[in-house]
Design an enzyme around this catalytic site. Structure first.
Site, PDB file in Angstrom:
ATOM      1  N   ASP C 156       0.874  -1.185   0.000  1.00 52.78           N
ATOM      2  CA  ASP C 156       0.000   0.000   0.000  1.00 52.78           C
ATOM      3  C   ASP C 156       0.907   1.229   0.000  1.00 52.78           C
ATOM      4  O   ASP C 156       1.407   1.604   1.050  1.00 52.78           O
ATOM      5  CB  ASP C 156      -0.908  -0.053   1.229  1.00 52.78           C
ATOM      6  CG  ASP C 156      -1.746   1.196   1.445  1.00 52.78           C
ATOM      7  OD1 ASP C 156      -1.766   2.065   0.565  1.00 52.78           O
ATOM      8  OD2 ASP C 156      -2.355   1.300   2.524  1.00 52.78           O
ATOM      9  N   GLU C 186      -0.684  10.608   1.236  1.00 51.79           N
ATOM     10  CA  GLU C 186      -2.042  10.047   1.145  1.00 51.79           C
ATOM     11  C   GLU C 186      -2.482   9.515   2.497  1.00 51.79           C
ATOM     12  O   GLU C 186      -3.621   9.693   2.918  1.00 51.79           O
ATOM     13  CB  GLU C 186      -2.074   8.924   0.089  1.00 51.79           C
ATOM     14  CG  GLU C 186      -3.480   8.456  -0.277  1.00 51.79           C
ATOM     15  CD  GLU C 186      -3.989   7.275   0.563  1.00 51.79           C
ATOM     16  OE1 GLU C 186      -5.135   6.878   0.346  1.00 51.79           O
ATOM     17  OE2 GLU C 186      -3.254   6.765   1.444  1.00 51.79           O
ATOM     18  N   ASP C 209      -4.982   2.057  -6.083  1.00 50.08           N
ATOM     19  CA  ASP C 209      -4.593   1.853  -4.687  1.00 50.08           C
ATOM     20  C   ASP C 209      -5.022   0.455  -4.264  1.00 50.08           C
ATOM     21  O   ASP C 209      -5.700  -0.253  -5.006  1.00 50.08           O
ATOM     22  CB  ASP C 209      -5.261   2.931  -3.812  1.00 50.08           C
ATOM     23  CG  ASP C 209      -4.462   3.220  -2.535  1.00 50.08           C
ATOM     24  OD1 ASP C 209      -3.684   2.347  -2.103  1.00 50.08           O
ATOM     25  OD2 ASP C 209      -4.629   4.320  -1.972  1.00 50.08           O
TER      26      ASP C 209
END
Lengths: 344, 350, 324
Positions: C156, C186, C209
């Site tokens: 991630d 983010e 994502d």
């Protein structure tokens, strides 16, 4: 079973104690006489002239609902539930109050005000009111009074493939079956079809009707629980919608005549009808009252499986209703042709 | 159309946040006849512009959100029942037993199932069901359900609009279709009034999930003045009197940090002058409405908030008084008509 | 591409300190794009194709981490979490500071499990000086392969970065102007996406994502599984995906011959949430890589899903943009 036929019965008003509207609809079609409590009794003499078996078929007309108990100062209506209604279905509900079907709302404050840390509790009936739009008792008195009955506002209709969604399927489905059964003739049977009142508050109509009729065989036509649901254990489901007529062996009010159940199974198998046994000992129906009438009456129940019973939107299969009607008719026919009488 | 008819027409159109297409089309159609220009922006806001008769006058943006709360399919179970999530979140108190419409390949009637009391332990019968105990029954076997329903399909309440006594109506999506009806009423009134300012009536999207339509709509329009129109807590048992507003006693005019004090003052002045009843609300910080987003758009917009008292918000039976909608529409129309080309100068802080 | 994923996940880059990742990506893209710049927040913006509508693809470079808030006299460091992280996965984990200094996460003695929280944990970075307040550590774990699955820290969203790099390399010509945006910050609030989208003013935005799955024992109900293809998002906490973008992505998957899944995420969000509300609004969507154990040192993806995402996105940016 025509959807419209059943829908018309379900949409009619008929909370226990206030069955006049649904009774009038049924009486228009079936005739009959009304007894002291309000039961509709339709008698059909034996077309073969006798000797006859006296058979009582019963379906209850009444439904769960609401009774206005007080007009509040702020113009809202305080109410009691009539029959067993799960209080969790009440908030956010529209109901129809009184003979004129005035819309009313059972609501709660918005979720915005809830304490997010605590999971909210189930609202108690005592904390809920029916909002009919009036802002004072005086205004409310113009339209409403203590003793008005209210029903769910649901309008019956089709659901998915061949299912019906409606209020009061318990037991307008049974009423529909009984009307269908009455369309045929049964040699050897003195038939008493009874559309009973006050089942939901204690099997009270069936009790006096059975006393008056003194049947030799009692058969109850019911809507019974189908506790199907996502993630639900098979054992918890009780019955399944679409799987055919439900035969009860026992509930809290009666134990079915085993001889009758055996014959019902035989009749179903001969007619190629699927059937299922009710997998629960809970609940109860008019069989409890009929079986105990006078010196006792061998009694059984055939039910239409219904999801979300006693809720604003219950669900049943039209084909199941047909099958219950066919099984009932075939059973009564057999009782007549063979002169069957049963023991427990 | 009467206010009642218009509100009912809007209420019956589905428009879950992010899926406002059907209700937007109705609004677009209705406003085309009332404003010179109607367009939809990139997030789907419906923007109607009714130009003023004095070019160079301020731009007044009126915003009410057209999205409604709803649900979304998250799974089709092997027995054909549907699992769902809330958009934005589920009020578990009002869902069990209610009717819904699943907007799949075609609209499917459904009912929210929950565990019946007889399969619960005695203490669980006193609790609300959890989201994972609920499901939607559309009466279809799994194969058919998968044909017609997909993960991500939106779900709305199935609710008729019902007229109560006392001029109240109940239905779904009045939060904030009642506000859209106010804007509609305002545009209708403006047809008979002269107004210098350009009036933008905006039906915003995605308010319930984060004021998103107002964020981008305001940026695009660049108004000089903005008024949000939303619903507000109506008098309901269990809601403290000091937090709620009485139905049919007029729109609520809010003041506080989210509101420009001069706009507030002038809204009140117009209401008083026209004998429009109103109720006052003091909001210390955010108001939780599109006004929050509009106020901080670009370099800041003088903003106000007018609300319609509404009972049972976020349920299938949201209830408002029709007279309040009409009054708010009239208030806004006359507020717009009375703004002078030089009004912005009055808003400058001394 | 596996090798690239290995290098990207291995790089150090907590929110606000994405330099190493940015340098690595810029190097990988060199010669494959028309231009490249870094904006004030540290977003890396590369572009290619055109002169049609502007499509912004965004993957975030930053990863979750631990910022040192206090170091005691024995060298035990207390930390604040950068991003969000469950303390339950931390005890005994190895972390690494820039420059390669290692640390181990230890715990105070705790009587009851429910008393455990981040404040009871500390980083033991060995004796002596070398770690100071403000330093940020990240998980220390190499990429591992387990059958068709890849496991790493910072999957991630380095897997998203790898996908964007691959799209940049393989894209030959496009009717659209494609912006490959490698965003910063983010994990702490979609911050890089907000400013980069404002700067670019795209006609369409798609975040790439990771997303949760519902395919592990007793998982929360979610119809996303590893290995069934990339997911096209419908909704999350910050975004209702634009129906036109969603349709275009689903059609692109079909055109590329890659299976896809629909995703409804009840908690969480991506850069697309910020992109959508930029300026006058941007039609936005998300292509998600189904990932198990997100925000742990062992984020797991299926390699076929990763390849599917590349194919899907290549098809998407190569078609004329149609969001009707």
């Amino acid at each position: 079973m025509e959807l419209n036929t059943l829908a018309r019965l379900c949409d009619a008003r008929g909370v226990s104690g206030d069955e006049a509207e649904i009774r009038d609809i049924i009486r228009q079609q079936a005739g009959g006489r009304v007894d002291v409590l309000g039961n509709l009794l339709v008698a059909r003499p034996d077309p073969a002239g006798g000797p006859s078996v006296r058979v009582m078929l019963a379906a209850h007309m009444d439904e769960v609902g609401f009774l206005v108990t007080h007009l509040e100062k702020n113009g809202r209506l305080r109410f009691s539930t009539v029959g067993g209604i799960d209080p969790r279905v009440l908030p956010g509900l529209a109901v129809l109050v009184g003979r004129d079907r005035a819309p009313g709302i059972i609501g709660l404050g918005p979720p915005h005000l809830l304490d997010r840390k605590e999971s909210p509790a189930v609202a108690r009936v005592d904390d809920l009111l029916i909002d009919v739009g009036c802002s004072s008792r005086e205004e409310a008195e113009r339209w409403f009074s203590v003793g008005d009955y209210a029903t769910f506002a649901t309008v019956a209709g089709e659901l998915g493939d061949g299912l019906v969604l409606a209020k009061a399927l318990d037991d307008r489905a049974g009423c529909a079956v009984l009307l269908e059964v009455l369309a045929e003739e049964y040699p050897g049977v003195e038939l008493h079809a009874v559309f009973t009142v006050q089942e939901e508050i204690g099997l009270r109509g069936a009790r006096v009707a059975a006393h008056a009729i003194a049947p030799e065989v009692g058969l109850v036509l019911e809507g019974t629980i189908a506790a199907e649901g996502a993630g639900r254990e098979e054992a918890d489901r009780v019955t399944a919608v679409g799987a055919g007529p439900v035969l009860s062996l026992m509930d809290r009010t009666s134990i079915a005549s085993r001889e009758m159940v055996r014959v019902l199974v035989e009749v179903a198998e001969q007619a190629g009808l699927p059937y299922q046994f009710r997998r629960s000992g809970q609940g109860g129906n008019d069989a409890g009252a009929i079986s105990l009438a006078l010196e006792g009456v061998p009694t059984a129940a055939i039910s239409v499986p219904c999801r979300y019973l006693h809720g604003p939107a219950s669900v049943a299969s039209l084909e199941d209703v047909d099958r219950v009607a066919r099984l009932t008719a075939a059973f009564v026919r057999r009782v007549g042709t063979e002169g069957l009488r049963f023991r427990y | 159309m009467t206010v009642r008819e218009f509100l009912e027409w809007l209420s019956l159109a589905p428009g879950v946040s992010g899926f406002e297409g059907p209700v937007a089309a109705r609004i677009e159609g209705a406003w085309a006849g009332l404003a010179g220009e109607v367009r939809r922006d990139r997030l789907g806001n419906v923007i109607a512009l009714k130009r003023g008769d004095r070019p160079g006058s301020p731009k007044l943006m009126l915003a009410a959100h057209m999205d409604e709360i709803g649900l979304m399919v998250t799974r089709v179970e092997p027995d054909g029942f549907l699992r769902f999530a809330g958009v934005p979140e589920v009020d578990l108190r009002t869902l069990p037993g209610k009717e819904v419409v699943v907007h799949g390949r075609r609209d499917l009637r459904g009912v929210v199932g929950h565990p019946p009391p007889h399969i619960l332990s005695p203490e669980d019968t006193k609790k609300l069901p959890k989201l994972e105990d609920l499901f939607i029954d559309v009466g279809l076997a799994a194969v058919r359900a998968r044909e017609l329903v997909a993960v991500g399909d939106p779900i709305t309440f199935r609710a008729e609009v019902r007229e109560l006594k006392g001029g109240l109506v109940a239905g779904k999506g009045f939060d904030d279709r009642a506000g859209v009806a106010v804007l509609h009423q305002c545009l209708e009134e403006l047809a008979g009034l002269h107004h210098a300012v350009d009036v933008y009536a905006v039906a915003t999207v995605q308010e319930e999930v984060g004021l998103r339509g107002a964020v981008v709509g305001t940026y695009g329009i660049q108004p000089d003045l903005a008024i949000a129109v939303d619903v507000h807590l109506g008098d309901t048992p269990g809601v403290p009197e000091h937090k709620s507003f009485t139905l049919d006693k007029g729109p609520v005019i809010t003041m506080g940090a989210n509101i420009h004090p001069v706009l507030h003052r002038d809204l009140v002045a117009v209401a008083r002058d026209l004998n429009i009843p109103f109720q006052l609300e003091a909001a210390p910080a955010g108001t939780g409405t599109d006004a929050v987003a509009m106020q901080v758009s670009r370099s800041g917009i003088p903003t106000a908030l007018v609300s319609i008292p509404c009972r049972y918000m976020h349920s299938p039976v949201e209830t408002v008084a029709l007279a309040d909608v009409a009054r708010a529409g009239r208030l806004l129309a006359h507020f717009a008509a009375r703004r002078t080309p030089g009004y912005l100068e009055e808003l400058a802080w001394s | 591409m596996k090798e690239l994923i290995g290098r990207l996940t291995g790089a150090y880059g907590p929110s606000g300190r994405e330099d190493e990742v940015r340098r690595l990506i810029a190097g990988e893209l060199e010669g494959h794009v028309d231009g490249c710049r870094t904006d004030a927040l540290g977003n890396l913006i590369a572009w290619k194709g055109g002169p049609g509508p502007r499509i912004m693809l965004a993957a975030h470079m930053d990863e979750i981490g631990f910022m040192v808030t206090h170091v005691d006299e024995n060298g035990f460091a207390r930390y604040a979490v950068v991003g969000s992280m469950d303390h339950q996965v931390l005890l005994g984990q190895r972390v690494v500071f820039p420059g390669g200094r290692m640390g181990v996460i230890g715990s105070e003695r705790v009587e009851k499990p429910e008393e455990m929280k981040h404040e009871k944990l500390f980083i033991d970075a060995g004796a002596g000086a070398g770690v100071g307040v403000g330093d940020v550590a990240v998980f220390h774990r190499p990429l591992e392969e387990s059958g068709c699955r890849l496991v790493a820290k910072a999957m991630d969203d380095r897997v998203g970065c790898a996908i964007l790099v691959e799209v940049g390399r393989r894209l030959t010509s496009a009717p659209n102007q494609v912006f490959l945006v490698f965003t910063a910050q983010e994990e702490v609030g979609l911050r890089g996406a907000r400013t980069s989208a404002y700067g670019i003013g795209p006609d369409c935005g798609v975040a790439v994502d990771v997303t949760d799955t519902g395919d592990t024992p007793k998982a929360r109900t979610m119809e996303v599984s590893l290995g069934k293809g990339p997911a096209v998002k419908v909704m999350d906490t910050y975004l209702m995906c634009h129906p036109g973008v969603r349709r275009a992505l689903e059609e692109s998957a079909a055109a590329a011959g890659t299976p896809f899944q629909r995703e409804v995420l009840e908690r969480g969000g991506t850069d697309a949430g910020a992109i959508a509300v930029t300026r006058e609004g941007v039609p936005a969507g998300v292509v998600s890589i189904p990932t198990r154990y997100i925000h742990t040192p062992s984020e797991m993806v299926d390699y076929a899903d990763v390849e599917g995402a590349v194919a899907l996105l290549l098809a998407f940016v190569s078609r004329p943009l149609d969001l009707s």
